[in-house]
Design a protein around this motif. Structure first.
Motif, mmCIF file in Angstrom:
data_model
loop_
_atom_site.group_PDB
_atom_site.id
_atom_site.type_symbol
_atom_site.label_atom_id
_atom_site.label_comp_id
_atom_site.label_asym_id
_atom_site.label_seq_id
_atom_site.Cartn_x
_atom_site.Cartn_y
_atom_site.Cartn_z
ATOM 1 N N ILE A 159 74.788 112.120 35.512
ATOM 2 C CA ILE A 159 75.421 110.816 35.389
ATOM 3 C C ILE A 159 75.047 110.440 34.176
ATOM 4 C CG2 ILE A 159 75.954 108.660 36.600
ATOM 5 C CD1 ILE A 159 74.869 109.752 39.269
ATOM 6 N N PRO A 160 75.966 110.401 33.262
ATOM 7 C CA PRO A 160 75.578 110.131 31.975
ATOM 8 C C PRO A 160 75.131 108.701 31.465
ATOM 9 C CG PRO A 160 77.735 111.211 31.837
ATOM 10 C CD PRO A 160 77.201 110.882 33.199
ATOM 11 N N PHE A 161 75.367 107.762 32.203
ATOM 12 C CA PHE A 161 74.948 106.451 31.909
ATOM 13 C C PHE A 161 73.754 106.054 32.815
ATOM 14 C CE2 PHE A 161 78.537 106.399 34.916
ATOM 15 C CZ PHE A 161 78.170 105.917 36.030
ATOM 16 N N LEU A 162 73.359 106.932 33.716
ATOM 17 C CA LEU A 162 72.326 106.697 34.420
ATOM 18 C C LEU A 162 70.883 106.910 33.728
ATOM 19 C CD1 LEU A 162 71.233 105.258 37.084
ATOM 20 C CD2 LEU A 162 71.314 107.744 38.121
ATOM 21 N N LYS A 163 70.256 106.365 33.049
ATOM 22 C CA LYS A 163 69.108 106.500 32.456
ATOM 23 C C LYS A 163 68.133 105.331 31.941
ATOM 24 C CE LYS A 163 71.716 108.799 29.156
ATOM 25 N NZ LYS A 163 72.083 109.592 28.027
ATOM 26 N N PRO A 164 66.987 105.190 31.367
ATOM 27 C CA PRO A 164 66.290 104.289 31.410
ATOM 28 C C PRO A 164 66.819 103.087 30.021
ATOM 29 C CG PRO A 164 64.873 106.016 31.793
ATOM 30 C CD PRO A 164 66.252 106.584 31.522
ATOM 31 N N SER A 165 67.345 103.853 29.321
ATOM 32 C CA SER A 165 67.868 103.163 28.059
ATOM 33 C C SER A 165 69.032 102.139 28.529
ATOM 34 C CB SER A 165 68.316 103.966 27.092
ATOM 35 O OG SER A 165 69.398 104.934 27.443
ATOM 36 N N ASN A 166 69.849 102.330 29.713
ATOM 37 C CA ASN A 166 70.944 101.429 30.046
ATOM 38 C C ASN A 166 70.292 100.035 30.317
ATOM 39 O OD1 ASN A 166 72.825 100.232 31.550
ATOM 40 N ND2 ASN A 166 73.869 102.046 32.070
ATOM 41 N N PRO A 167 70.806 98.961 29.580
ATOM 42 C CA PRO A 167 70.185 97.723 29.898
ATOM 43 C C PRO A 167 70.451 97.247 31.181
ATOM 44 C CG PRO A 167 72.210 97.589 28.496
ATOM 45 C CD PRO A 167 71.780 99.013 28.604
ATOM 46 N N LYS A 168 71.064 97.964 32.306
ATOM 47 C CA LYS A 168 71.193 97.379 33.651
ATOM 48 C C LYS A 168 70.127 98.149 34.529
ATOM 49 C CE LYS A 168 75.865 96.022 33.154
ATOM 50 N NZ LYS A 168 77.501 96.313 33.557
ATOM 51 N N VAL A 169 69.255 99.073 33.802
ATOM 52 C CA VAL A 169 68.070 99.576 34.756
ATOM 53 C C VAL A 169 67.006 98.828 34.073
ATOM 54 C CG1 VAL A 169 66.682 101.607 34.607
ATOM 55 C CG2 VAL A 169 69.084 101.885 34.383
ATOM 56 N N VAL A 170 66.664 97.963 35.100
ATOM 57 C CA VAL A 170 65.596 97.008 34.849
ATOM 58 C C VAL A 170 64.195 97.426 34.891
ATOM 59 C CG1 VAL A 170 64.560 94.524 35.847
ATOM 60 C CG2 VAL A 170 67.068 95.202 36.179
ATOM 61 N N ASP A 171 63.730 98.477 35.704
ATOM 62 C CA ASP A 171 62.517 99.021 35.677
ATOM 63 C C ASP A 171 62.646 100.261 36.322
ATOM 64 O OD1 ASP A 171 59.680 98.362 35.725
ATOM 65 O OD2 ASP A 171 59.588 98.630 37.633
ATOM 66 N N VAL A 172 61.638 101.143 35.872
ATOM 67 C CA VAL A 172 61.539 102.408 36.449
ATOM 68 C C VAL A 172 59.981 102.585 36.702
ATOM 69 C CG1 VAL A 172 61.526 104.879 35.977
ATOM 70 C CG2 VAL A 172 63.387 103.345 35.208
ATOM 71 N N TYR A 173 59.518 103.094 38.077
ATOM 72 C CA TYR A 173 58.301 103.555 38.207
ATOM 73 C C TYR A 173 58.128 104.877 38.687
ATOM 74 C CZ TYR A 173 54.010 103.862 40.832
ATOM 75 O OH TYR A 173 52.602 104.119 41.555
ATOM 76 N N THR A 174 57.183 105.486 37.936
ATOM 77 C CA THR A 174 56.896 106.902 38.194
ATOM 78 C C THR A 174 55.450 107.009 38.849
ATOM 79 O OG1 THR A 174 57.951 107.476 35.782
ATOM 80 C CG2 THR A 174 56.263 109.090 37.123
ATOM 81 N N PRO A 175 55.705 107.590 39.905
ATOM 82 C CA PRO A 175 54.425 107.958 41.062
ATOM 83 C C PRO A 175 53.238 108.569 40.267
ATOM 84 C CG PRO A 175 56.056 109.518 41.758
ATOM 85 C CD PRO A 175 56.584 108.445 40.536
ATOM 86 N N THR A 176 51.968 108.357 40.501
ATOM 87 C CA THR A 176 51.063 109.011 40.193
ATOM 88 C C THR A 176 51.000 110.337 40.922
ATOM 89 O OG1 THR A 176 49.306 108.183 41.769
ATOM 90 C CG2 THR A 176 49.616 107.100 39.581
ATOM 91 N N GLN A 177 49.981 111.449 40.245
ATOM 92 C CA GLN A 177 49.848 112.816 40.791
ATOM 93 C C GLN A 177 49.360 112.643 42.290
ATOM 94 O OE1 GLN A 177 51.318 115.259 39.280
ATOM 95 N NE2 GLN A 177 51.040 116.708 40.926
#
Length: 501
Positions: free
Chosen positions: A465-483
């Motif tokens: 989905i080309p527009f679903l990426k962190p650079s999209n201003p409508k993506v407010v926050d991304v949490y990546t889990p720890t190992q």
């Protein structure tokens, strides 16, 4: 009356000699048919399948009739969990399957659509390594816009892959020639592959073989309705051994029979033929043989399988401690077949998405995953082990917690819906559609609201989905889990989720 009494013994004797003469003209042979085999090891908690068990059956049939050949009607290089791992820095990509099939002395295979999942370089390597013959009449190697046959390079010598195959069988002084034709479903477009019309090619190659052989058989990898069309078009073919559907079939179409075994060697078809060289009569019977734990593993092939299992288990243990643990038992098949997982919501797809949500204690509003990440192309039934989940999701990767605006979420869901038939189709949890409106937890999406979703790291890279990426201003926050977190690997999340049910 006296005449009859005098000559009756001679008439009877002549009749017996005639029958015996015809019997002496019988040539018998056996074909063991497999199709759609992605796993070299037993599946479903070790209950079904396993190529070492198939080899035990193969060797028993060779004792029954030395005129026994082993064939596979396409789809064996991909997808598989083993194929995704790296050995000596290189992806395995079906190398394990070719090695096992070489050890089993396979004689003939057809191309299936999944063979072209591989890059050209990987496919060429597998062709070179194989000791068996390949056939297909409607797939060509596209070289700068020119159609050429695929080739096999062995010891520096180049050999073209044939479009047909002729096998000779001999019993006593009688020898017959059996021809094989093959076509592949054109469902996997690749830049290095050209597909031509399967029906025209089937007819052309049959015409080429019919006068060179005693009769012709099919070894195809197409939809059953296409097999039926081929059978009706070529009524003198007694048997078409096919693949692609993954569930066993034995259907009559005109004068022909179409046979398909179950995927992953849960069953094989055993076809026993008898051909009379005097009468030209063909007789055969087909036995659907279940490959299960009652069949011991062949020692030699088992050693090859074990080598690859040990490599796999070593890598899996980096994620979970007990790969062979039974984590769930189901009487309802969990549908992870390619066509379904990429076009409709399935129970397996919902399990994966629900497990993503559960990895964050259901603190997210909803979850979705691209259907293309589910790669087993099969149904899971009975006992399901941790390894089976790795087979479902061979690429793994973390589950991300993403905050995004409602209008972007709606745009993503619309894109996924329109992508039906591709890997970008979404499998979802807590998302439904009613009256042409998307609902999250049974409420219409508020375009201005910020929603929290669980999804794969792959999807957030914008590949599907080309527009679903962190650079999209409508993506407010991304949490990546720890190992250390359960969400660090989607397979770990699914295993934990299933164990809790």
């Amino acid at each position: 009356m006296h005449f009859l009494k005098r000559f009756l013994p001679l008439i009877v004797f002549a009749f017996i000699i005639s029958c015996k003469s015809k019997a002496d003209k019988d040539v018998t042979f056996t074909i063991v048919q497999l199709n759609d085999v992605y796993e070299i090891s037993p599946i479903q908690g070790n209950k079904y399948g396993g190529m070492a068990r198939v080899e035990t059956v193969h060797k028993e049939l060779l004792k029954e009739n030395p005129n026994t050949m082993l064939v596979l009607a396409g789809d064996f290089l991909n997808p598989s969990l083993l194929g995704t791992i790296k050995v000596n820095g290189e992806r395995v990509r079906g190398k394990q399957m070719v090695e096992v099939m070489n050890a089993m002395n396979f004689e003939l295979v057809a191309f299936g659509n999944h063979e072209f999942d591989l890059s050209y370089e990987h496919l060429q390597n597998r062709l070179n390594e194989s000791k068996f013959e390949w056939i297909c009449s409607n797939v060509y190697h596209n070289v700068n816009g020119e159609n050429e046959s695929f080739v096999k390079v062995v010891d520096g010598k180049t050999k073209h892959i044939n479009q047909t195959f002729i096998k000779e069988f001999t019993v006593g002084s009688e020898t017959i020639k059996v021809g094989f034709i093959s076509v592949c479903i054109p469902s996997n477009p690749r830049s290095y592959v050209t597909y031509t019309d399967m029906f025209e090619e089937a007819k052309r190659t049959y015409e080429e073989l019919k006068d060179k052989t005693d009769f012709v058989l099919g070894l195809t990898h197409v939809k059953v309705e296409d097999d039926i069309k081929i059978a009706e078009m070529l009524p003198n073919i007694p048997l078409i051994m096919g693949g692609h559907e993954h569930t066993n079939k034995y259907e009559k179409a005109g004068n022909s029979i179409i046979s398909k075994a179950d995927a992953n060697a849960k069953t094989v078809y055993i076809h026993r033929f008898k051909y009379n060289t005097t009468t030209k009569k063909i007789d055969f019977n087909s036995e659907l043989k279940t490959i299960d734990e009652s069949i011991p593993a062949d020692k030699e092939v088992g050693e090859v399988v074990s080598k690859w299992e040990n490599i796999l288990n070593t890598q899996i243990k980096e994620v979970i401690p007990n790969p062979n643990e039974i984590v769930f038992t189901t009487e309802t098949p969990l549908d992870a077949r390619d066509t379904q997982i990429r076009s409709v919501q399935t129970n397996m797809g919902e399990i994966v998405a629900a497990a993503m949500s559960k990895a964050y204690d259901d603190s997210v509003d909803c979850a979705f995953v691209n259907g293309g990440s589910i790669r087993i192309d099969d149904e899971l039934l009975g006992d399901i082990s941790a390894v089976d989940i790795f087979r479902v999701l061979p690429y793994g990767g973390p589950v991300l917690k993403v905050s995004l605006k409602g209008d972007l979420l709606e745009e993503v869901l619309n894109f996924g819906e329109k992508a039906a038939g591709t890997g970008a189709y979404l499998q979802m949890y807590n998302i439904t559609k009613s009256n042409n409106q998307w609902l999250v937890q049974n409420k219409i999406i508020d375009k201005k609201k910020t929603y929290t979703i669980a999804t794969s790291d792959y999807l957030l890279k914008g590949f599907d989905i080309p527009f679903l990426k962190p650079s999209n201003p409508k993506v407010v926050d991304v949490y990546t889990p720890t190992q250390e977190e359960e969400a660090s690997d989607v397979r770990k999340s699914v295993i934990t989720y299933l164990k809790s049910k």
